[in-house]
Design a protein around this motif. Sequence first.
Motif: not given
Length: 641
Positions: A301-315
């Motif tokens: 549950p903790h891993i899923m909660r942390l991963r839910a709204g992650n967005v990767l930005f490549n500059y």
Amino acid sequence: MPGLPLAVRETTNLGCSCSHSRTDQMCRQQSRAHLTAEEQLAAEESFSLYCKPVELYNILQRRATRNPYFLQRCLLYRIHAKLKKRIQVSVSLSSNLNEAIQSRTIFPIYVLLARPLPEFSIGEQIASYRLNRAYMLTSFFEIGDKDHTEASFVIPDLQRLATDSRASNLHIIIVSTGEREENIVENGKAELGQLSSLPNLEGKCYWGSIPISLLSSSLENCVTLSLGHKADMVSTVNMHPSYLEPKFLEQNNRVTFHAQKEDASGPFQLQVNLSAVEVGANERTPYDSYSYENIPASSLPHIMRLRAGNVLFNYRYYNNTLQRTEVTEDFSCPFCLVQCGSFKGVKCHLVACHDLFKFEFLVTEEYQAVNVSVKTDVWRSELVAEGVDPRLQTFFYCSRYRRRRRSGSMNKRTSRVHLRAMESNFPDETLACMDEDFLQKDNGTCSSHGPVANSHSLAAQLSVTNDTAQTLAGSNLTPPTVLQFGKTRKLSVERADPRNRALLQKRQFFHSHRAQPMALEQVFSDRDSEDEVDDDIADFEDRRMLDDFVDVTKDEKQIMHLWNSFVRKQRVLADGHIPWACEAFSRLHGKDLVRAPSLLWCWRLFMIKLWNHSLLDARTMNNCSLILEGFKNESSDPKYI
């Protein structure tokens, strides 16, 4: 914008605000060991192109903090993301779990979604609830159709249930009347305004409740719900004898349970099946379908909660051969830190609010990524052509011509120019018609006899001094034509003799805007009425326009008309005029507003709309309220700070 890694922190002077790293981001930089020293310097210079737009967005963000351009909660993609996180709860009864009460006549069973009313409740003797939704179940779900064996409710998301006490105060109430009824509500459901159509929801019954707070605590650690699957559970409900007293009103439909003495059959327990699923479970992306096979169940549950709204930005920089990466949480924008609610919201926000960058969006099972690059072509000036010195470029300016009085400098410049009237061979009647034409053009009027033929200009001779003649001879400039016509109009009025006036009096002149007859004094006056606006006609046209609106009340039309007339007469043109205009409007129409409460309410709603658009501040609204309160108390205008 990502913070620079420790290994290259010496280049922070190129990054400006980019050097501020945050704890919730993970940054990495591609290996540049294969680059030479010159190439590394060129790469750093290429990456510094991010600094200028980022600083601009930082300035806009600080301004938006004090004076926001819009309300974040009103964005459509945020509303949709919030609605998708709501939970749909289904309630049903299983015959296998309720074998002990098969001998009882428990159907029909009413399933109600209600909120307790403490002001009408007295301990355990009387319990009162306000109804939101109601269903009627006629049998167990194994032997009946779904419409009459299952009740479905939509409750807020888990985050709101954990923080909002009002949302978590909902209850699912089970009511058993112990009688079968043939008159069943269509689809087994009654909306809030149709609760009175439920049959026999009154009298002796058995009832019990399931708090939504208890349900939400069970769903917090439910992994299947976070993965978009259905979460099933069984709740035991103690059914107590009671007397049900409903009150179905147009608003605040209420049911009250009065405790009764236990009869021979006594209370019983009912096993209720509960299933929960997110409303937006059917609209999941590939990123939501990630497999968590190698992750322990305790930390899942903790891993899923942390991963839910992650967005990767490549500059990307240096011709898109190098990139630096940042990860944001809660679908946050890296430039203004706005939480967008979903990856779709991130896409909408970046395209709409940060158009100085190019964006590429990619979603896979492992990550949600955005490739960012700088638009270099937008920084080129639009006014200066490429390769041209802006100081040598011609500047063009166009302004609408307006009639103005000539300044003193113009009079000094033309002081040496003298106009001499020469003898003319035209008859007096022709001169009179010419005078009329000049008068019509000067006063913005038109003749009732129709258009007059083009007139000849009076013969005139300019007498100039020697120095002026030399100046005109040495250049291609000629005396301005406006001067000749201005003098001609003046002379035509001055030289009008009684005979010419008699000819003018034979004609009727009409105003060019109002189309009303004009007196002879108005025709001969020097006042120019070309740009004149008649207030009565403008008010009439405004009322006629407002009358075409069919979805506006009479009071709203009246407020619109009063405000339109006020701003037109007072020339309220700029946003900075609005605070003064509201106070002046309250003083002007205060007596009429306090006499009509509905009109006053429309005026307050209009000020609230001005406040929503940042055209009015709270202090001015308070001042207007004090002014209206003064009229209401039949006192003088109150003094305020």
